[in-house]
Scaffold this motif. Structure first.
Motif, mmCIF file in Angstrom:
data_model
loop_
_atom_site.group_PDB
_atom_site.id
_atom_site.type_symbol
_atom_site.label_atom_id
_atom_site.label_comp_id
_atom_site.label_asym_id
_atom_site.label_seq_id
_atom_site.Cartn_x
_atom_site.Cartn_y
_atom_site.Cartn_z
ATOM 1 N N GLN A 6 0.852 -1.226 -0.076
ATOM 2 C CA GLN A 6 -0.081 0.069 0.086
ATOM 3 C C GLN A 6 1.006 1.345 0.187
ATOM 4 O O GLN A 6 0.608 1.964 -0.666
ATOM 5 N N SER A 7 1.956 1.325 0.780
ATOM 6 C CA SER A 7 2.789 2.274 0.916
ATOM 7 C C SER A 7 3.496 2.472 -0.314
ATOM 8 O O SER A 7 3.568 3.900 -1.014
ATOM 9 N N LYS A 8 3.902 1.299 -1.152
ATOM 10 C CA LYS A 8 4.862 1.811 -2.211
ATOM 11 C C LYS A 8 3.472 2.362 -3.359
ATOM 12 O O LYS A 8 4.113 3.142 -4.347
ATOM 13 N N ALA A 9 2.298 1.659 -3.481
ATOM 14 C CA ALA A 9 1.371 2.191 -4.468
ATOM 15 C C ALA A 9 1.111 3.435 -4.002
ATOM 16 O O ALA A 9 0.763 4.471 -5.009
ATOM 17 N N ILE A 10 0.738 4.075 -2.696
ATOM 18 C CA ILE A 10 0.526 5.565 -2.326
ATOM 19 C C ILE A 10 1.473 6.404 -3.005
ATOM 20 O O ILE A 10 1.495 7.216 -3.476
ATOM 21 N N LYS A 11 2.867 6.123 -2.739
ATOM 22 C CA LYS A 11 4.050 6.923 -3.251
ATOM 23 C C LYS A 11 4.213 6.983 -4.534
ATOM 24 O O LYS A 11 4.518 8.057 -5.245
ATOM 25 N N ARG A 12 3.644 5.855 -5.379
ATOM 26 C CA ARG A 12 3.673 5.951 -6.868
ATOM 27 C C ARG A 12 2.357 7.225 -7.368
ATOM 28 O O ARG A 12 2.550 7.794 -8.305
ATOM 29 N N VAL A 13 1.370 6.954 -6.628
ATOM 30 C CA VAL A 13 0.282 7.833 -7.021
ATOM 31 C C VAL A 13 0.577 9.066 -6.584
ATOM 32 O O VAL A 13 0.425 10.062 -7.730
ATOM 33 N N PHE A 14 1.248 9.539 -5.543
ATOM 34 C CA PHE A 14 1.796 10.909 -5.018
ATOM 35 C C PHE A 14 2.731 11.448 -6.051
ATOM 36 O O PHE A 14 2.716 12.535 -6.561
ATOM 37 N N SER A 15 3.637 10.420 -6.581
ATOM 38 C CA SER A 15 4.774 11.007 -7.533
ATOM 39 C C SER A 15 4.089 11.341 -8.689
ATOM 40 O O SER A 15 4.513 12.377 -9.415
ATOM 41 N N GLU A 16 3.169 10.434 -9.401
ATOM 42 C CA GLU A 16 2.403 10.963 -10.520
ATOM 43 C C GLU A 16 1.689 12.276 -10.244
ATOM 44 O O GLU A 16 1.780 13.002 -11.393
ATOM 45 N N LEU A 17 0.988 12.383 -9.215
ATOM 46 C CA LEU A 17 0.231 13.586 -8.970
ATOM 47 C C LEU A 17 1.283 14.860 -9.132
ATOM 48 O O LEU A 17 0.910 15.838 -9.705
ATOM 49 N N THR A 18 2.315 14.641 -8.358
ATOM 50 C CA THR A 18 3.242 15.789 -8.262
ATOM 51 C C THR A 18 3.803 16.072 -9.600
ATOM 52 O O THR A 18 4.123 17.282 -9.987
ATOM 53 N N ARG A 19 4.119 15.172 -10.691
ATOM 54 C CA ARG A 19 4.598 15.030 -12.004
ATOM 55 C C ARG A 19 3.485 15.965 -12.558
ATOM 56 O O ARG A 19 3.888 16.734 -13.570
ATOM 57 N N LEU A 20 2.436 15.651 -12.440
ATOM 58 C CA LEU A 20 1.169 16.380 -13.032
ATOM 59 C C LEU A 20 1.167 17.880 -12.723
ATOM 60 O O LEU A 20 0.054 18.546 -13.152
ATOM 61 N N GLY A 21 1.626 18.175 -11.555
ATOM 62 C CA GLY A 21 1.561 19.588 -11.034
ATOM 63 C C GLY A 21 0.763 19.877 -9.786
ATOM 64 O O GLY A 21 0.491 20.795 -9.411
#
Length: 64
Positions: A6-21
């Motif tokens: 879950q932690s890794k998945a959340i980090k991936r989602v947050f990383s993608e959100l950050t990349r999108l601004g």
């Protein structure tokens, strides 16, 4: 789902959100706040429209 996955998945989602601004903030309570990207200025939007028009014109010319 195990907590570690879950932690890794959340980090991936947050990383993608950050990349999108988006801005991801963690509150003191442990929850997260996701702030959408700032809106574009009229000047920036106009510049993007010009770039798209030029790109499309080049695409049309190459297509012929």
């Amino acid at each position: 789902m195990p907590r570690q996955h879950q932690s890794k998945a959340i980090k991936r989602v947050f990383s993608e959100l950050t990349r999108l601004g988006f801005v991801v903030e963690q509150k003191k309570s442990g929850s997260y706040r996701i702030v959408p990207p700032s809106t574009r200025s009229e000047e920036h939007t106009s510049e993007l429209q010009s770039q798209f028009r030029i790109s499309y014109a080049v695409f049309c010319l190459k297509k012929k």
